[in-house]
Design a protein around this motif. Sequence first.
Motif, short mmCIF file in Angstrom:
data_model
loop_
_atom_site.label_atom_id
_atom_site.label_comp_id
_atom_site.label_asym_id
_atom_site.label_seq_id
_atom_site.Cartn_x
_atom_site.Cartn_y
_atom_site.Cartn_z
N PRO A 1 38.38 64.80 42.94
CA PRO A 1 38.48 65.16 44.35
C PRO A 1 37.48 66.25 44.74
O PRO A 1 36.93 66.24 45.85
CB PRO A 1 39.92 65.66 44.49
N ASN A 2 37.21 67.20 43.81
CA ASN A 2 36.29 68.28 44.20
C ASN A 2 34.88 67.74 44.44
O ASN A 2 34.16 68.21 45.32
CB ASN A 2 36.31 69.44 43.19
N GLU B 1 49.04 65.94 49.41
CA GLU B 1 48.47 67.29 49.31
C GLU B 1 47.03 67.25 48.81
O GLU B 1 46.17 67.98 49.27
CB GLU B 1 49.29 68.12 48.31
N ARG B 2 46.77 66.38 47.85
CA ARG B 2 45.44 66.36 47.22
C ARG B 2 44.42 65.60 48.05
O ARG B 2 43.23 65.89 48.01
CB ARG B 2 45.57 65.74 45.81
N ARG C 1 52.64 64.61 46.48
CA ARG C 1 51.57 65.21 45.66
C ARG C 1 50.21 64.60 46.06
O ARG C 1 49.21 65.31 46.19
CB ARG C 1 51.89 64.91 44.18
N TYR D 1 42.25 58.77 42.07
CA TYR D 1 41.80 59.94 42.83
C TYR D 1 42.66 61.15 42.48
O TYR D 1 42.17 62.26 42.30
CB TYR D 1 41.86 59.66 44.34
N VAL D 2 43.96 60.92 42.38
CA VAL D 2 44.87 62.01 42.03
C VAL D 2 45.47 61.76 40.65
O VAL D 2 45.57 62.66 39.82
CB VAL D 2 45.99 62.13 43.08
#
Length: 676
Positions: free
Chosen positions: A100-101, A145-146, A142, A120-121
Amino acid sequence: MQLYCNSLTHYSRLATREVKIGDLLLGNFNPIRLQTMTTTDTMDTQATVEQSIRCIEAGAELVRITAPSKKEAENLRLIKEELHRRGYKTPLVADIHFTPNAAEIAARIVEKVRVNPGNYVDKKKFEQIDYTDAEYAEEIERITERFTPLVKICKEYGTAMRIGTNHGSLSDRIMSRYGDTPMGMVESAMEFLRIARYESYHNIVLSMKASNPQVMVQAYRLLIEQMDAEFGEIYPLHLGVTEAGDGEDGRVKSAAGIGTLLEDGIGDTVRVSLTEDPEFEIPVCRDLVKRYSLPSSGEFTKEGRVPTADTIPYSPFNYSRRESFAVDNIGGKQVPVVIADFSRIEKISPQHLNAIGYTYDEARDKWNISDAAADYIFTGHQLIDFALPGTLKVIVYPATWRLATDPLKYFPIYDTGGYLEAAPKSQSLNFVMIDCFSDDTAINDFTHIDRLANDKTVVFCVSSKNKHAMPAVRRMLIELMNRRILNPVILTCDSHWQTADEHLIHYATETGALLLDGFGDGICLGMSANSYQSASANTADQMNAAGRNYTSNLSVEQFINSTAFTILQATRTRISKTEYISCPSCGRTLFDLQETTAKIRSVTHHLKGVKIAIMGCIVNGPGEMADADFGYVGSGVGKITLYKGKEIVKRNVDSAIAVDELIGLLKENEAWVDPG
Ligand code: SF4
């Protein structure tokens, strides 16, 4: 909408939301966009720029570049600046898995990011977890949020996004609840789409890729149905078959999957994933798409010629073969047969049979029969004057059939009226041609077919001269099902195209779309006289350009026979050869995919039915290799990890000996036979 498309009986594009990717508009009846993905190291700015330019010059309207970590995501800025400096403003897409970053950086730089909702998460551990509803809801929380920060960045920067589900990389959570299914693929994307919609972000494209065209087609159809039911609108669709391989196999597999959907007006952008240089993917994309934009495609939209089908007697979301009775070796539970058209060969000799899988061993006075040997030849007016292989039978016109002395070898082919009036007829097998709705008259008159119905000697050969032939043939098959007419059906398809790729795509689209829905007890592929002449004149060049696996003395008949078996293999209706699930490679790739695939193919091509995955990296490879029996996966520079199914069996083998180790693994698992 009719189930998953506008119409099952005439060509009509599905309306989708318009999405803006830089200056490029996609969806909402804009032209179907062509795209590909670079294979260079993203940190090698110069190489990536040069390869992107080659793709753009070839016609790519979007270029995807992998961004495995933050540093590659940052480097997209240099790549984009250099492309702009050289006058190329084509939108770039960052390909994101696990990070994700990196996505959040890339979304500020390039025009579109692709995320894989399977990773992705979630991190894949191949675990089966039984979630309660509350635990499942916590997982969604969760993900929200991500994922939400990326959505917000995309909104702020006007960046588009693809939510790209891959069959092979569904999360453990989805797998635990939905299994390895098209519905699981759909839900995987829908979870992310709901989050994006909640943020009022709609610049979204979706994809449902799989290396198995059957799974891929069902998943796209289900996704459309689901979006329509839940949102009352459809987001644009990016079509692709993953890990399709190279050469003829890759083209046919892609065309069977992508072409099936395009035929029903589905798809706003296409990517053909070939284990070849990315610029070679674009002409294949163009060939797939141009069928729907040629001047003559006005015919495609002509309504009324084919009767509508308000309900259908099969499920387009689950594969089930149409029920038929067996006539000789055709129909029932038997694999689809292949009929080779030899009617243009003036004097058929034993050598001609080499092209369709039969080689005569003079010393042993015996025919060797390959796994991809045709079951019938159609010779028109010609009787054969040499002893044929035992498994090969001949179809001829009625007058010639009456001259034949062997009733177990020769069988007549009639038109409908001719069969009803004919005497005598074969006691065991008669082929009857049925033209499906090619003229404007009597579209609802099925009396001639009713008179043949359930004659236990009749096999139908169905075709249509309509420009948009597949739905016409499908409509006839629906009618047969509705009337409980159980005669076996041969899908007959002529090609009027010119190049080898065009022929491959045409055959795979027209027949693949029907086979994937369970229709067809055999196929017979032909070429119009003009196409045949042109193909005969330059067979080696033209056909090799498409197949790349052929010997230089390839004949038209060999090309067509090979295509027929490849279509059956791609649609998983008849397995005659090894299946390769090879990734197209990208900036993560750890070895030369093309060279390695060729090397593995050269030693394993005789292993009928064995599925071997050749994947460039260990980050995505194991997840993406879907249902492969064995995997050859890059796990470090000069290192290969070997898999049996999803299980690692040999870790970090030196690449110099990895192919031998793979052979050893095949032997240990009784998947090996000696060649020849
Ligand atoms: S499996 Fe192949 S295409 Fe997919 S990320 Fe790895 S190297 Fe790239």
